[in-house]
Design a protein around this motif. Structure first.
Motif, PDB file in Angstrom:
ATOM      1  N   ALA A  48     -20.303  11.544  56.024  1.00  0.00           N
ATOM      2  CA  ALA A  48     -21.464  11.743  55.159  1.00  0.00           C
ATOM      3  C   ALA A  48     -22.180  10.429  54.897  1.00  0.00           C
ATOM      4  O   ALA A  48     -21.580   9.360  54.885  1.00  0.00           O
ATOM      5  CB  ALA A  48     -21.009  12.365  53.841  1.00  0.00           C
ATOM      6  N   SER A  49     -23.472  10.509  54.686  1.00  0.00           N
ATOM      7  CA  SER A  49     -24.246   9.319  54.349  1.00  0.00           C
ATOM      8  C   SER A  49     -24.034   8.975  52.882  1.00  0.00           C
ATOM      9  O   SER A  49     -23.986   9.865  52.030  1.00  0.00           O
ATOM     10  CB  SER A  49     -25.733   9.565  54.617  1.00  0.00           C
ATOM     11  OG  SER A  49     -25.964   9.832  55.982  1.00  0.00           O
ATOM     12  N   PRO A  50     -23.908   7.697  52.557  1.00  0.00           N
ATOM     13  CA  PRO A  50     -23.704   7.319  51.158  1.00  0.00           C
ATOM     14  C   PRO A  50     -24.964   7.531  50.336  1.00  0.00           C
ATOM     15  O   PRO A  50     -26.084   7.518  50.862  1.00  0.00           O
ATOM     16  CB  PRO A  50     -23.341   5.830  51.256  1.00  0.00           C
ATOM     17  CG  PRO A  50     -23.987   5.367  52.525  1.00  0.00           C
ATOM     18  CD  PRO A  50     -23.897   6.532  53.464  1.00  0.00           C
ATOM     19  N   SER A  56     -27.146   0.693  49.131  1.00  0.00           N
ATOM     20  CA  SER A  56     -27.700  -0.605  48.743  1.00  0.00           C
ATOM     21  C   SER A  56     -26.589  -1.614  48.488  1.00  0.00           C
ATOM     22  O   SER A  56     -26.698  -2.784  48.883  1.00  0.00           O
ATOM     23  CB  SER A  56     -28.557  -0.430  47.486  1.00  0.00           C
ATOM     24  OG  SER A  56     -29.065  -1.668  47.041  1.00  0.00           O
ATOM     25  N   ALA A  57     -25.503  -1.166  47.851  1.00  0.00           N
ATOM     26  CA  ALA A  57     -24.373  -2.064  47.584  1.00  0.00           C
ATOM     27  C   ALA A  57     -23.678  -2.485  48.874  1.00  0.00           C
ATOM     28  O   ALA A  57     -23.262  -3.642  49.023  1.00  0.00           O
ATOM     29  CB  ALA A  57     -23.384  -1.382  46.641  1.00  0.00           C
ATOM     30  N   ILE A  58     -23.568  -1.557  49.825  1.00  0.00           N
ATOM     31  CA  ILE A  58     -22.904  -1.866  51.102  1.00  0.00           C
ATOM     32  C   ILE A  58     -23.655  -2.955  51.859  1.00  0.00           C
ATOM     33  O   ILE A  58     -23.053  -3.799  52.539  1.00  0.00           O
ATOM     34  CB  ILE A  58     -22.762  -0.586  51.947  1.00  0.00           C
ATOM     35  CG1 ILE A  58     -21.741   0.364  51.304  1.00  0.00           C
ATOM     36  CG2 ILE A  58     -22.336  -0.905  53.379  1.00  0.00           C
ATOM     37  CD1 ILE A  58     -21.647   1.717  51.980  1.00  0.00           C
ATOM     38  N   GLY A  73     -14.138   8.689  52.408  1.00  0.00           N
ATOM     39  CA  GLY A  73     -15.032   9.114  51.337  1.00  0.00           C
ATOM     40  C   GLY A  73     -15.622   7.915  50.615  1.00  0.00           C
ATOM     41  O   GLY A  73     -15.293   6.778  50.919  1.00  0.00           O
ATOM     42  N   PHE A  74     -16.513   8.172  49.692  1.00  0.00           N
ATOM     43  CA  PHE A  74     -17.085   7.130  48.847  1.00  0.00           C
ATOM     44  C   PHE A  74     -16.504   7.333  47.453  1.00  0.00           C
ATOM     45  O   PHE A  74     -16.881   8.253  46.750  1.00  0.00           O
ATOM     46  CB  PHE A  74     -18.604   7.213  48.849  1.00  0.00           C
ATOM     47  CG  PHE A  74     -19.186   7.063  50.222  1.00  0.00           C
ATOM     48  CD1 PHE A  74     -19.265   5.824  50.833  1.00  0.00           C
ATOM     49  CD2 PHE A  74     -19.625   8.172  50.932  1.00  0.00           C
ATOM     50  CE1 PHE A  74     -19.777   5.689  52.109  1.00  0.00           C
ATOM     51  CE2 PHE A  74     -20.145   8.045  52.208  1.00  0.00           C
ATOM     52  CZ  PHE A  74     -20.220   6.793  52.796  1.00  0.00           C
ATOM     53  N   CYS A 378     -15.072  13.972  57.111  1.00  0.00           N
ATOM     54  CA  CYS A 378     -14.614  13.445  55.836  1.00  0.00           C
ATOM     55  C   CYS A 378     -15.540  13.878  54.725  1.00  0.00           C
ATOM     56  O   CYS A 378     -16.510  14.556  54.930  1.00  0.00           O
ATOM     57  CB  CYS A 378     -14.560  11.918  55.918  1.00  0.00           C
ATOM     58  SG  CYS A 378     -13.452  11.337  57.199  1.00  0.00           S
ATOM     59  N   CYS A 379     -15.175  13.415  53.486  1.00  0.00           N
ATOM     60  CA  CYS A 379     -15.967  13.778  52.319  1.00  0.00           C
ATOM     61  C   CYS A 379     -17.361  13.200  52.435  1.00  0.00           C
ATOM     62  O   CYS A 379     -17.494  12.022  52.621  1.00  0.00           O
ATOM     63  CB  CYS A 379     -15.324  13.231  51.049  1.00  0.00           C
ATOM     64  SG  CYS A 379     -13.555  13.456  50.982  1.00  0.00           S
TER      65      CYS A 379
END
Length: 379
Positions: A48-50, A56-58, A73-74, A378-379
Motif C-alpha cells: 500500500a502507498s503511505p 513526506s517523513a520518509i 505495514g505503516f 501487506c497492510c
C-alpha cells in the motif's frame, strides 16, 4: 481464575530451540538479506502507498536506512505528538525515524533490535537525521524483544505507544513480548503493530524451515491463538485496524508448502491496536453509550477510524460498546470526543460481537483467497 492453557502452549512451543531461531533470524536479516529486494516472498513488504504525511517523513530518511527496510505495514498511529514511542525490532531504523518526526522535539523514540548489522546502519545515520530534523530524540538498543527487562532504561509504565512492524512473528516467545509490552505501557497506552497471521496453526515442518521463518511465514500465529494470547497477557480487547491477504509469489516456497500437504494454509498481514486498559471487558457489552467525534485529530477533520469497524464522522452520534467508550475516554483521544451515557444500565452483548475469522480480506468474508493471485501483500 486460571488462564486458558491452549494459547499459551502454542506461544511457548512456537519453536523448540529458541537460541537456534534467534541465530537463524539474526543471520538471515544481518547477512543473507542485504536489501529489500532479496526477500523471497512479499510477506515482509509494503504494497500500500503511505499516507501523505508518512510519505513526506520518509523523504527525509537516509537512503541506507530505506534500503534495509523489511516490514509489512505503516505502524505509527495517529495523535502522537510529544509521545514516547518504543519500536520493537526496529532494524535499520526506518519507523523510528518516521516516528521521530511525528512526535516532534518534545517526544522520544526508542528502537530495539537483535541484529547488530541493522542497528549499525541506524546509529551511523543518527547524526544525519538529527541535522535533517533539527533535533535528536532517538536512541537504539541491541537486545531481544522478549527480554526487554535486560534494557535498564526501559521502566514500567514509561512508554505511551509501542510499535512493531512485521517482527513479533519472528520471535519464538511471543508471550514474553506481549507481557513486557503490557508492563512497559502507561495506562491508556497502546501496542500498535503490523504482523503476519495464519488461518490455522502452522505445522511443525514449516516452523522448522529457516527461510520460511525469516520470510515472516513460519512464525505466524493462528489468528485466534493470537487473540487468546493477547487477552491472557492483559490486552482484553484486541482491535483489528486493517488487513490484507499475503500472496506467496515465489514458486519454490509455494511448492514446498503444497508438497507437504499445506496448500490450504493462508496468511494475512494485519495491523492491530491493543490498549493497556484494565477497565476493558472480555466482550463488547452494551450500556447504551455513544460518542461524538469533534473532527479535531489532525488530517482527519471529516471523520476518524479507531479500527476497521468504528469510523466516526464529525458531529454524528455514534453508538459504541463499553470497551470502545473506554478506548476513547481513557486514552489520549479523550479530548477529541464528546461522550454520551454512563454505566448505570447494562443492555446485554453489543450487536456484532463475533468470533469468526476477523479479516475482511478472507475468502469466507467476501475477500480474496491467498491462492487466487489477487490482493496486496501487506497492510
Amino acid at each position: 481464575a486460571t488462564r486458558p492453557s491452549s494459547s499459551l502452549s502454542v506461544a511457548q512451543d512456537m519453536f523448540v530451540d529458541k537460541t537456534a531461531t534467534h541465530s537463524s533470524v539474526t543471520s538471515y536479516y544481518g547477512e543473507t538479506l542485504q536489501q529489500s529486494s532479496d526477500l523471497k516472498t512479499n510477506a515482509c513488504c509494503t504494497a500500500a502507498s503511505p499516507a501523505p504525511h508518512i510519505a513526506s517523513a520518509i523523504k527525509n530518511i537516509h537512503p541506507d536506512v530505506i534500503r534495509k527496510y523489511y516490514g509489512c505495514g505503516f505502524c505509527v498511529p495517529d495523535e502522537v505528538e510529544g509521545m514516547t514511542i518504543l519500536d520493537l525490532g526496529c532494524g535499520a531504523g526506518r519507523d523510528v525515524y518516521i516516528a521521530s518526526q511525528l512526535v516532534g522535539p518534545k517526544g522520544r523514540v526508542i528502537g530495539v533490535d537483535m541484529t547488530e548489522e541493522q542497528l549499525k546502519v541506524a546509529k551511523e545515520t543518527q547524526s544525519y537525521h538529527a541535522e535533517k530534523f533539527g533535533y535528536d530524540n532517538v536512541e537504539f538498543h541491541l537486545g531481544l524483544i522478549e527480554k526487554l527487562d535486560d534494557i535498564p532504561s526501559l521502566k514500567d509504565q514509561s512508554v505511551d505507544i509501542i510499535i512493531s512492524n512485521c517482527v513479533i512473528n519472528l520471535c519464538p516467545d511471543k508471550e514474553s513480548v506481549l507481557k513486557s509490552c503490557h508492563r512497559l505501557l502507561k495506562p491508556g497506552g497502546e501496542l500498535y503493530f503490523s504482523d503476519v497471521y495464519a488461518n490455522r496453526r502452522v505445522p511443525t515442518e514449516l516452523k522448522e524451515d529457516e527461510v520460511l521463518w525469516g520470510e515472516c511465514l513460519s512464525g505466524a500465529l493462528y489468528w485466534n491463538d493470537f487473540q487468546n494470547l493477547a487477552k491472557a497477557c492483559g490486552f482484553k480487547d484486541p482491535r483489528l485496524v486493517e488487513d490484507a491477504p499475503i500472496t506467496i509469489e515465489n514458486k519454490a516456497v509455494q511448492d514446498k508448502m503444497d508438497n507437504l500437504g499445506h496448500s490450504n494454509l493462508e496468511f494475512y498481514s494485519a495491523t492491530y491496536r491493543l490498549f493497556q486498559l484494565d477497565c476493558l471487558e472480555p466482550h463488547c457489552e452494551d450500556y447504551g453509550q455513544a460518542v461524538i467525534y469533534k473532527g479535531t485529530i489532525p488530517r482527519f477533520e471529516s471523520g476518524w477510524a479507531l479500527d476497521d469497524h468504528h469510523y466516526m464522522e464529525k458531529g454524528k452520534i455514534f453508538p459504541v460498546c463499553g470497551n470502545t467508550y473506554n478506548m476513547l475516554k481513557e486514552t489520549r483521544f479523550e479530548k477529541h470526543f464528546d461522550f454520551v451515557g454512563d454505566w448505570s444500565t447494562h443492555y446485554g452483548i453489543f450487536d456484532g460481537c463475533g468470533t469468526s475469522i476477523p479479516y475482511k480480506s478472507a475468502a469466507e468474508n467476501g475477500g480474496v483467497s491467498t491462492k487466487g493471485g489477487g490482493g496486496g501483500g501487506c497492510c
